[in-house]
Scaffold this motif. Sequence first.
Motif, short mmCIF file in Angstrom:
data_model
loop_
_atom_site.label_atom_id
_atom_site.label_comp_id
_atom_site.label_asym_id
_atom_site.label_seq_id
_atom_site.Cartn_x
_atom_site.Cartn_y
_atom_site.Cartn_z
N ILE A 121 38.15 32.83 52.95
CA ILE A 121 38.61 32.85 54.34
C ILE A 121 37.77 31.89 55.19
CG2 ILE A 121 38.70 34.26 56.45
CD1 ILE A 121 39.47 36.64 54.68
N LEU A 122 36.47 31.96 55.03
CA LEU A 122 35.59 31.09 55.82
C LEU A 122 35.79 29.63 55.45
CD1 LEU A 122 32.27 33.16 55.98
CD2 LEU A 122 34.15 33.06 57.63
N HIS A 167 30.53 41.28 57.38
CA HIS A 167 29.89 40.01 57.07
C HIS A 167 29.51 39.30 58.37
CE1 HIS A 167 31.40 40.14 52.84
NE2 HIS A 167 32.34 40.89 53.42
N ARG A 168 28.27 38.85 58.43
CA ARG A 168 27.79 38.08 59.57
C ARG A 168 27.64 36.62 59.16
NH1 ARG A 168 24.69 42.91 59.75
NH2 ARG A 168 24.91 44.07 61.70
N PHE A 169 27.96 35.72 60.09
CA PHE A 169 27.79 34.30 59.81
C PHE A 169 27.51 33.56 61.11
CE2 PHE A 169 32.25 35.40 60.26
CZ PHE A 169 32.77 34.45 61.13
N ILE A 170 26.91 32.40 60.99
CA ILE A 170 26.61 31.59 62.17
C ILE A 170 27.05 30.15 61.91
CG2 ILE A 170 24.67 33.00 62.94
CD1 ILE A 170 22.80 30.84 61.79
N ARG A 185 38.57 28.35 54.19
CA ARG A 185 39.92 27.99 54.69
C ARG A 185 39.87 27.65 56.18
NH1 ARG A 185 43.24 28.00 58.09
NH2 ARG A 185 45.05 29.37 58.31
N LEU A 186 39.08 28.39 56.95
CA LEU A 186 39.04 28.17 58.40
C LEU A 186 38.06 27.07 58.81
CD1 LEU A 186 39.03 31.88 59.66
CD2 LEU A 186 40.96 30.29 59.73
N TYR A 187 36.89 27.08 58.18
CA TYR A 187 35.77 26.29 58.74
C TYR A 187 35.15 25.33 57.72
CZ TYR A 187 36.02 30.60 61.56
OH TYR A 187 36.44 31.68 62.30
N HIS A 188 35.93 24.79 56.80
CA HIS A 188 35.35 23.96 55.76
C HIS A 188 34.72 22.68 56.30
CE1 HIS A 188 39.59 22.65 56.12
NE2 HIS A 188 39.12 21.44 55.84
N GLN A 189 35.04 22.30 57.51
CA GLN A 189 34.43 21.11 58.11
C GLN A 189 33.24 21.47 59.00
OE1 GLN A 189 37.82 19.19 60.06
NE2 GLN A 189 38.11 17.86 58.27
#
Length: 299
Positions: free
Chosen positions: A215-216, A8-11, A218-222
Amino acid sequence: MSAFDTLHRFIFANANVRGELVRLDESLNHIVHSYEYPVQIQRLLSEMAAATSLLTATLKFKGEIALQIQSKGPVSYAVINATHDQTLRGVARWDDSLSTLPETFSELLTSAVLVMTITPEEGERYQGVVALEKPTLAECLEAYFTQSEQLATRVHLMTDMQNPERVKAAGVLLQVLPTDASATDVNESTAFSHIATLTETLTEEEMFSLSVEDILYRLYHQEDVELFPAHAVKFACTCSKERSAEALRHVEKSELMSIIEEEGAIKMNCQYCHTEYRFDSIDVESIHSGNITPPEASQ
């Protein structure tokens, strides 16, 4: 698509940072169970497989990338090969005279180097080398990018060895986008440091049990994160009878005929997938007369 065997790729839209997350299951087990590897080597290959899969996401072209370790320690050699379309294969060599192997990365690999080879389908081959002087593979890869690419990079590698028959591995790679020249130093990039710190809170239990979306979140919701469609990861070997025949072309015909006379046939086994290719006297005559399909044309 399976929750595992995917990349999975994300920015991060507001931070000029990109990320990759990979989790391996079936694709990995083809590798770690190809030989009777001790658990320590299974773990090493698992981490290398996750890392190499992550690194393919940095490729801007069609081609292959290989992560190879050369060592004077208990593990003498380990390599994972991957392609731009996420096929993996790998193998390791170790001192099987040892009754037990050390558990730590540093003890398994002494006086070791990490060789990264990038081979594009078109263009020149590139190879980078870095000494394995850090206590983990992830830290060694970070050092490689700092040394050779001058890009702020964080790598997290995890393995799940609870079920010996179903080994799992996972990894996360964070990297400052190369277009941001001002953020090549981790200490100079507040946004990158913040994201890296958040990522460090991810546990192995979460990595192997939650969905990628969870996961994303949980880590980066802000954070403002854009997740791209997943890419399937699979085991695949590039061996073929044509490739093996091409290798035999460079051996004297008389030597090959002598082997056939003694053993009945020339047997070549792929070290990755164990496929056996057999060649008789007619095959050798054909090979040395030039009547052989080039490997490139057979794919």
